[in-house]
Design a protein around this motif. Structure first.
Motif, PDB file in Angstrom:
ATOM      1  N   ARG A   1       0.849  -1.192   0.000  1.00  0.00           N
ATOM      2  CA  ARG A   1       0.000   0.000   0.000  1.00  0.00           C
ATOM      3  C   ARG A   1       0.885   1.242   0.000  1.00  0.00           C
ATOM      4  O   ARG A   1       1.813   1.339   0.789  1.00  0.00           O
ATOM      5  CB  ARG A   1      -0.904   0.031   1.233  1.00  0.00           C
ATOM      6  N   GLU A   2       0.546   2.170  -0.877  1.00  0.00           N
ATOM      7  CA  GLU A   2       1.332   3.399  -0.986  1.00  0.00           C
ATOM      8  C   GLU A   2       0.424   4.494  -1.534  1.00  0.00           C
ATOM      9  O   GLU A   2      -0.525   4.220  -2.264  1.00  0.00           O
ATOM     10  CB  GLU A   2       2.521   3.180  -1.924  1.00  0.00           C
ATOM     11  N   ALA A   3       0.707   5.749  -1.185  1.00  0.00           N
ATOM     12  CA  ALA A   3      -0.140   6.861  -1.614  1.00  0.00           C
ATOM     13  C   ALA A   3       0.660   7.919  -2.364  1.00  0.00           C
ATOM     14  O   ALA A   3       1.792   8.226  -2.010  1.00  0.00           O
ATOM     15  CB  ALA A   3      -0.820   7.501  -0.415  1.00  0.00           C
ATOM     16  N   ALA A   4       0.031   8.460  -3.405  1.00  0.00           N
ATOM     17  CA  ALA A   4       0.537   9.638  -4.105  1.00  0.00           C
ATOM     18  C   ALA A   4      -0.171  10.833  -3.480  1.00  0.00           C
ATOM     19  O   ALA A   4      -1.398  10.930  -3.533  1.00  0.00           O
ATOM     20  CB  ALA A   4       0.238   9.540  -5.595  1.00  0.00           C
ATOM     21  N   THR A   5       0.595  11.742  -2.863  1.00  0.00           N
ATOM     22  CA  THR A   5       0.025  12.836  -2.082  1.00  0.00           C
ATOM     23  C   THR A   5       0.717  14.145  -2.433  1.00  0.00           C
ATOM     24  O   THR A   5       1.938  14.178  -2.585  1.00  0.00           O
ATOM     25  CB  THR A   5       0.212  12.561  -0.575  1.00  0.00           C
ATOM     26  N   ASN A   6      -0.082  15.216  -2.553  1.00  0.00           N
ATOM     27  CA  ASN A   6       0.503  16.534  -2.765  1.00  0.00           C
ATOM     28  C   ASN A   6      -0.543  17.599  -2.436  1.00  0.00           C
ATOM     29  O   ASN A   6      -1.720  17.291  -2.255  1.00  0.00           O
ATOM     30  CB  ASN A   6       0.995  16.707  -4.205  1.00  0.00           C
ATOM     31  N   ALA A   7      -0.101  18.851  -2.339  1.00  0.00           N
ATOM     32  CA  ALA A   7      -0.988  19.972  -2.048  1.00  0.00           C
ATOM     33  C   ALA A   7      -0.358  21.234  -2.610  1.00  0.00           C
ATOM     34  O   ALA A   7       0.859  21.312  -2.779  1.00  0.00           O
ATOM     35  CB  ALA A   7      -1.209  20.112  -0.543  1.00  0.00           C
ATOM     36  N   GLY A   8      -1.189  22.224  -2.909  1.00  0.00           N
ATOM     37  CA  GLY A   8      -0.659  23.483  -3.412  1.00  0.00           C
ATOM     38  C   GLY A   8      -1.743  24.527  -3.576  1.00  0.00           C
ATOM     39  O   GLY A   8      -2.937  24.238  -3.447  1.00  0.00           O
ATOM     40  N   LEU A   9      -1.312  25.755  -3.854  1.00  0.00           N
ATOM     41  CA  LEU A   9      -2.207  26.873  -4.111  1.00  0.00           C
ATOM     42  C   LEU A   9      -2.169  27.204  -5.589  1.00  0.00           C
ATOM     43  O   LEU A   9      -1.093  27.200  -6.192  1.00  0.00           O
ATOM     44  CB  LEU A   9      -1.782  28.108  -3.314  1.00  0.00           C
ATOM     45  N   VAL A  10      -3.333  27.513  -6.172  1.00  0.00           N
ATOM     46  CA  VAL A  10      -3.395  27.925  -7.572  1.00  0.00           C
ATOM     47  C   VAL A  10      -4.358  29.102  -7.698  1.00  0.00           C
ATOM     48  O   VAL A  10      -5.306  29.232  -6.931  1.00  0.00           O
ATOM     49  CB  VAL A  10      -3.839  26.787  -8.520  1.00  0.00           C
ATOM     50  N   ILE A  11      -4.094  29.960  -8.680  1.00  0.00           N
ATOM     51  CA  ILE A  11      -5.017  31.046  -9.004  1.00  0.00           C
ATOM     52  C   ILE A  11      -5.965  30.519 -10.073  1.00  0.00           C
ATOM     53  O   ILE A  11      -5.528  29.990 -11.097  1.00  0.00           O
ATOM     54  CB  ILE A  11      -4.273  32.290  -9.508  1.00  0.00           C
ATOM     55  N   MET A  12      -7.260  30.657  -9.815  1.00  0.00           N
ATOM     56  CA  MET A  12      -8.272  30.213 -10.761  1.00  0.00           C
ATOM     57  C   MET A  12      -9.149  31.388 -11.162  1.00  0.00           C
ATOM     58  O   MET A  12      -9.422  32.270 -10.352  1.00  0.00           O
ATOM     59  CB  MET A  12      -9.143  29.103 -10.151  1.00  0.00           C
ATOM     60  N   GLU A  13      -9.575  31.378 -12.407  1.00  0.00           N
ATOM     61  CA  GLU A  13     -10.552  32.337 -12.890  1.00  0.00           C
ATOM     62  C   GLU A  13     -11.941  31.720 -12.753  1.00  0.00           C
ATOM     63  O   GLU A  13     -12.076  30.504 -12.630  1.00  0.00           O
ATOM     64  CB  GLU A  13     -10.286  32.680 -14.366  1.00  0.00           C
ATOM     65  N   ARG A  14     -12.951  32.553 -12.793  1.00  0.00           N
ATOM     66  CA  ARG A  14     -14.319  32.042 -12.742  1.00  0.00           C
ATOM     67  C   ARG A  14     -14.554  31.089 -13.918  1.00  0.00           C
ATOM     68  O   ARG A  14     -14.231  31.406 -15.067  1.00  0.00           O
ATOM     69  CB  ARG A  14     -15.311  33.202 -12.815  1.00  0.00           C
ATOM     70  N   GLY A  15     -15.080  29.897 -13.629  1.00  0.00           N
ATOM     71  CA  GLY A  15     -15.353  28.902 -14.668  1.00  0.00           C
ATOM     72  C   GLY A  15     -14.217  27.927 -14.921  1.00  0.00           C
ATOM     73  O   GLY A  15     -14.388  26.974 -15.669  1.00  0.00           O
TER      74      GLY A  15
END
Length: 197
Positions: free
Chosen positions: A154-168
Motif C-alpha cells: 500500500r502506498e499513496a501519491a500525495t501533494n498539495a498546493g495553491l493555484v489562481i483560478m478564474e471564474r469557470g
C-alpha cells in the motif's frame, strides 16, 4: 472626553439607523452600497492601489464560502469511465459548501477568481506499478505526485498546493501513469477558496 471606541460609536450609530450606507471612492465614480451581509476589512497600512478607497477598506461578500472534500467508497477500479478519461472519480462527498464540486464528473468548477488550495491523497494497493497523479487545471497539470515503491503493498501519491483560478476554471485529478487496482476507499480530494482576487 470620550474614549476612542465611544466616539466611534457616536459617529456610526446614526449611520446604522438610516439604512444602507453609500460610500464613494476618491474619484466619486462608483458608489459602493453596503447592505445585507458583508465583511469589512480595514487595512492599517493602506496603499495607494486604485482598488482601495479613501478609508483603506475593502468589502467582501459574506456568502462567498467555497470548500469541498470527497472520497472513494468503492474499491473496484478502473471503471470503464476512468479508463477512457483517466479522471479519478470520487463517489462520496464529505463537504460541498457552495455546491461547486460535481460528484458525477468529479470536477470542481471555480465560482469566482481567487486563490484556491487543493490537496489529494490517492492510494494504490497490491500494485507493483508506479502511479503518477496530477491536479489538472483546465486540462493542464499544475502539481503532481507519484507512488512507486515496488516492495510495499500500500502506498499513496500525495501533494498539495495553491493555484489562481478564474471564474469557470475546472480542477480535477488525473491518473497520468500506471493503474489503480483497489485501495481507493482511502483516497481523498479536497479544496477551498483561500481568498478572492
Amino acid at each position: 472626553m470620550l474614549p476612542s471606541s465611544g466616539l466611534l460609536m457616536l459617529i456610526l450609530a446614526p449611520l446604522l439607523l438610516i439604512g444602507p450606507l453609500v460610500v464613494r471612492g476618491q474619484n466619486d465614480t462608483e458608489p459602493i452600497v453596503l447592505e445585507g451581509k458583508c465583511l469589512v476589512v480595514c487595512d492599517s497600512t493602506p496603499s495607494s492601489e486604485p482598488a482601495g478607497n479613501a478609508l483603506g477598506m475593502s468589502v467582501r461578500s459574506g456568502t462567498g464560502r467555497v470548500a469541498f472534500s470527497a472520497t472513494r467508497q468503492t474499491n473496484h477500479e478502473p471503471t470503464d469511465m476512468s479508463n477512457r478519461t483517466m479522471i479519478i472519480y470520487f463517489d462520496q462527498i464529505l463537504v460541498n459548501v457552495g455546491g461547486h464540486f460535481d460528484q458525477e464528473s468529479s470536477i470542481f468548477l471555480a465560482p469566482r477568481r481567487g486563490v484556491y488550495s487543493f490537496n489529494f491523497h490517492v492510494v494504490k494497493a497490491y500494485n507493483r506499478q508506479t502511479i503518477q497523479v496530477s491536479l489538472m487545471l483546465n486540462g493542464w497539470p499544475m502539481i503532481s505526485a507519484f507512488a512507486g515503491d515496488q516492495d510495499v503493498t500500500r502506498e499513496a501519491a500525495t501533494n498539495a498546493g495553491l493555484v489562481i483560478m478564474e471564474r469557470g476554471d475546472k480542477a480535477y485529478l488525473k491518473l497520468e501513469r500506471g493503474n489503480l487496482m483497489g485501495g481507493w476507499k482511502y483516497s481523498t480530494f479536497s479544496g477551498f477558496l483561500v481568498f478572492p482576487l
